[in-house]
Scaffold this motif. Structure first.
Motif, mmCIF file in Angstrom:
data_model
loop_
_atom_site.group_PDB
_atom_site.id
_atom_site.type_symbol
_atom_site.label_atom_id
_atom_site.label_comp_id
_atom_site.label_asym_id
_atom_site.label_seq_id
_atom_site.Cartn_x
_atom_site.Cartn_y
_atom_site.Cartn_z
ATOM 1 N N LEU A 171 0.847 -1.204 0.000
ATOM 2 C CA LEU A 171 0.000 0.000 0.000
ATOM 3 C C LEU A 171 0.876 1.246 0.000
ATOM 4 N N ASP A 172 0.435 2.284 -0.709
ATOM 5 C CA ASP A 172 1.224 3.517 -0.653
ATOM 6 C C ASP A 172 0.601 4.562 0.259
ATOM 7 N N GLU A 173 -0.582 4.260 0.816
ATOM 8 C CA GLU A 173 -1.186 5.202 1.769
ATOM 9 C C GLU A 173 -2.102 4.435 2.712
ATOM 10 N N ILE A 174 -2.170 4.897 3.951
ATOM 11 C CA ILE A 174 -3.121 4.319 4.904
ATOM 12 C C ILE A 174 -3.716 5.467 5.717
ATOM 13 N N HIS A 175 -5.005 5.340 6.053
ATOM 14 C CA HIS A 175 -5.699 6.383 6.815
ATOM 15 C C HIS A 175 -5.937 5.864 8.231
ATOM 16 N N VAL A 176 -5.547 6.629 9.202
ATOM 17 C CA VAL A 176 -5.821 6.261 10.590
ATOM 18 C C VAL A 176 -6.534 7.433 11.249
ATOM 19 N N LEU A 185 5.737 3.132 10.138
ATOM 20 C CA LEU A 185 5.260 3.302 8.760
ATOM 21 C C LEU A 185 6.148 4.199 7.903
ATOM 22 N N ASP A 186 7.015 5.015 8.553
ATOM 23 C CA ASP A 186 7.886 5.895 7.762
ATOM 24 C C ASP A 186 8.722 5.062 6.800
ATOM 25 N N GLY A 187 8.766 5.495 5.572
ATOM 26 C CA GLY A 187 9.517 4.762 4.561
ATOM 27 C C GLY A 187 8.722 3.647 3.917
ATOM 28 N N LEU A 188 7.596 3.271 4.557
ATOM 29 C CA LEU A 188 6.747 2.213 3.988
ATOM 30 C C LEU A 188 5.616 2.798 3.154
ATOM 31 N N CYS A 189 4.923 3.822 3.729
ATOM 32 C CA CYS A 189 3.794 4.412 3.006
ATOM 33 C C CYS A 189 3.463 5.764 3.635
ATOM 34 N N ARG A 190 2.588 6.507 2.938
ATOM 35 C CA ARG A 190 2.114 7.779 3.483
ATOM 36 C C ARG A 190 1.079 7.471 4.550
ATOM 37 N N LEU A 191 1.150 8.168 5.678
ATOM 38 C CA LEU A 191 0.166 7.986 6.747
ATOM 39 C C LEU A 191 -0.700 9.231 6.829
#
Ligand code: SF4
Length: 737
Positions: free
Chosen positions: A53-58, A84-90
């Motif tokens: 995933l390139d983005e996740i919403h929390v 999550l840093d470096g993995l996807c946009r949070l």
């Protein structure tokens, strides 16, 4: 959605966490512990990694999340970002009532990139109606103060959430919210179910309230994003909804409680005690495993995940059956939303202002010309047909005068739009109306249409309806026998219709053909179905109906497996199959009629593959007939006849166009089929591609086409070109040439 704190400093009486059936908050820890936060962050990171995933919403939620305190909120954000840093946009947000919000909280949010949404129900009078402290004090001033603080830090200001109360003045609410310059506003329907319906002074009170705001919002030039309105506009034009409240897009939301339990969408708490429970916990279960839970899957099935009534609704791709919890009735979610009448009215209003019903975008024409057409294109054709049928009913009323049936129809239109639309989508409503306006059918059938819609709406009514051959046919509902000739007195009570004087105790419901999640009516009773080229069969026996079911199931499975690109359009437009009498010489007969959009008629063919071919072939006529209702593709005054390669007699230009378009699908059928059944499929493919290509060239050179017609024919030529280049082994190619 992370529940970082399970208590609240307000006591709003419309809150779904504390004031509805589910009281599970009482047994939860007050705050999410550091150990749980670490597990949550790990689970999310695993999920992001596993799916690329390139983005996740929390969303940090509660209760009231600010009660968790600055340090705990900062530690949640730190842990999530560390993982999550470096993995996807949070995309990290917090939803708060704003009572505790101050600059120190905002400093924390700025440091950790957390944007803030505030709940506010409008002006002071509106907000105080529900959003109060436990001792009855108003929360309005503090909420507005919180928003004022946010306005000074616009990079943190996510927007406002307003729960609707129709007792409030909608324009006062809109103006109060807009005065706070929100980047986004969410209007939320108060959570309710069929078992606990919302307070509703009129049948469409929520729609009427929202329509006032919508009209003002449009007049103001759409000064901010209103997610509900934007979602209706987007879904009307084939886009995705921005909110779970409407639309068919799969749900992507999971809730994690303060104790680390996974839960389903938490507004399910309004349904019954324990409704959101999954039984899974972050310590033992991955997000992938919880995503496979039936309660999550149920909200990811698109059209197949909504009730049968919703599947027939012309607005289902915008509405999606409404928010899942609002569908609940006595143990089942397989119902339209308790806000159905409101959603139908609101979406219908937005569509009417953003979409012209009697036209077709040129992109749609191109897609249909390719031989296919997706769900959105066919839905636009269906919307135009619905509008046309309404106009025809109005013309019948002008001819026949005012009647009880008309009064009932207009009431249904105002208060139960989806129920009326479900009946108007029945193909033979138009066939009857056209016959009536020609003087070939009585106007009394208007009452049968009104009665059928009243049954769908569960609206009690008494009216005289048309009986034909001693039977009362209620379109989309079924048949009552034993009525005698002339008008029959009908009683509708609690969603059931019966004859007032005698007759059988129950109605024979309409027959249905089902394959997987797709279902159509098997219409063997409508007295106005005899508008096809071939005579309809009479009433089916149980055995004949069973044979149809078996053939349809296999035919549809074949279409789904081998012709999947045809499926969305057919699912969106085919509502009815009419059995025809077999031809005496034993050849296959099938038909579509210009006055019966949505119906395909056929004699039951000898095998399911032939039924699949007949459905694909006739649905081409269904689509093109609806296109021709909207657009002039040829010069109607041109009376010349043209050679169609598949017929001995020359054809008028419309006949040639219809036949060519239908044979595009026939060619494609054999093209694909030859991989499973090389002979006779190769021979048929070779034959039909040449004949269809020849007919396309005849059309292109006819000088009878309008510019739009030329564009349509060019689209067909483009579609067949690669098929002409495909290799077909000799000797199959020879007869074709
Ligand atoms: S029937 Fe009602 S709830 Fe269902 S899709 Fe249509 S408007 Fe929505």
């Amino acid at each position: 959605m992370l529940k970082v704190h399970s208590r609240c400093d307000l006591a709003c009486d419309h809150c779904y966490v504390y004031e509805h059936a589910d009281q599970s908050w009482r047994g939860r820890p007050t705050t999410m512990s550091p150990e749980t936060i670490a597990l949550v962050a790990e689970r999310i990171a695993d999920h992001v990694r596993g799916h690329g995933l390139d983005e996740i919403h929390v969303v940090l939620h509660g209760g009231e999340p600010l009660l968790a305190g600055r340090d705990r909120l900062a530690s949640v954000a730190t842990e999530l970002r560390r993982r999550l840093d470096g993995l996807c946009r949070l995309d990290l947000r917090i939803h708060t009532n704003g009572m505790l919000l101050d600059d120190r909280f905002l400093d924390v949010f700025a440091a950790h990139g957390i944007t803030v949404g505030v709940s506010l129900d409008g002006d002071r009078a509106a907000n105080d109606r529900h959003r109060r402290y436990a001792d009855g004090r108003s929360s309005h001033a503090r909420a507005v103060r919180a928003v004022e603080l946010l306005r000074r830090r616009p990079e943190l200001y996510a927007g406002l959430l307003c729960t609707i109360d129709v007792a409030n003045d909608p324009i006062a609410v809109y103006e109060a919210l807009l005065a706070l310059r929100p980047p986004r506003v969410d209007f939320l329907l108060p959570h309710a179910t069929w078992d606990a319906p919302p307070a509703r002074p009129t049948p469409t009170a929520y729609a009427d309230w929202l329509v006032k705001i919508y009209d003002r919002w449009v007049a103001d030039g759409r000064p901010t994003t209103v997610r509900l309105f934007e979602s209706i506009i987007r879904t009307t034009h084939g886009g995705a909804s921005l909110t779970e409240a409407i639309g068919l897009q799969p749900s992507t939301l999971i809730v994690i409680e303060t104790d680390g339990s996974y839960e389903l969408v938490d507004s399910l708490k309004v349904a019954h005690e324990g409704a959101p429970v999954t039984g899974h916990h972050v310590a033992t279960t991955s997000l992938d495993e919880v995503a496979a839970h039936p309660g999550v899957r149920a909200r990811q099935q698109g059209l197949r995940g909504v009730s049968a009534g919703c599947r027939r609704c012309p607005l289902v791709r915008s509405c999606g059956g409404g928010l899942y919890p609002h569908r609940y009735r006595s143990g089942s979610f397989d119902n339209p939303s308790v806000y159905c009448a409101d959603l139908f009215t609101l979406i219908g209003h937005v569509r009417a202002t953003t979409m012209r019903a009697h036209t077709l975008p040129s992109a749609d024409l191109d897609t249909i010309a390719s031989g296919l057409g997706g769900a959105e294109e066919v839905e636009r054709l269906a919307t135009a047909q619905l509008s046309l049928r309404r106009a025809l009913l109005a013309a019948v009323r002008r001819k026949a005068g005012q009647s009880t049936a008309w009064d009932l129809l207009t009431r249904l239109d105002r208060e139960h739009g989806a129920a009326l639309a479900a009946v108007l989508t029945h193909p033979y409503v138009r066939a009857w109306a056209v016959a009536c306006l020609r003087g070939d059918a009585p106007a009394a059938r208007l009452a049968n249409i009104a009665a059928a819609a009243a049954v769908h709406a569960r609206l009690d009514a008494r009216l005289d309806v048309e009986a034909v051959g001693g039977e009362v046919h209620l379109p989309t509902i079924g048949v009552l026998e034993g009525a005698g000739e002339g008008p029959a007195a009908l009683v509708i009570e609690d969603g059931r219709a019966r004859l007032r004087d005698g007759g059988p105790r129950s109605l024979r419901p309409v027959l249905r053909l089902v394959s997987g999640g797709f279902s159509v009516v098997l219409e063997d009773a409508d007295p106005y179905r005899d508008c096809h080229r071939w005579r309809p069969a009479g009433r089916l026996t149980g055995e004949q109906a069973a044979r149809w079911q078996e053939a349809f199931e296999q035919a549809w499975q074949l279409i789904e497996k081998e012709y999947p690109s045809y499926v969305p359009a057919i699912e969106a437009g085919l509502t009815t199959i009419v059995p025809l009498l077999p031809a005496e010489e034993g050849r296959e007969v099938s038909s579509a009629a210009r006055d019966a959009f949505g119906a395909v008629a056929a004699a039951l063919p000898s095998d399911p593959a032939t039924l699949a071919l007949l459905i694909l072939h006739e649905f081409q006529h269904v689509k093109l007939g609806a296109v021709l209702d909207l657009l002039d593709l040829f010069d109607e005054s041109d009376r010349r006849l043209f050679h169609a390669p598949w017929r001995d007699d020359p054809r008028p230009i419309e006949g040639l166009l219809q036949g060519t378009y239908a044979h595009l699908a026939v060619t494609d059928f054999w093209r694909v089929r030859r991989h499973a059944e090389p002979e006779p499929a190769r021979r048929h493919f070779a034959h039909w591609r040449v004949q269809t290509a020849e007919a396309i060239e005849t059309l292109a050179g006819s000088k009878a086409l309008t510019p739009l017609g030329e564009r349509f024919v060019a689209g067909m030529r483009h579609a067949i070109a690669p098929w002409l280049a495909e290799e077909v082994a000799e000797p199959a190619a020879a007869p074709g040439r």
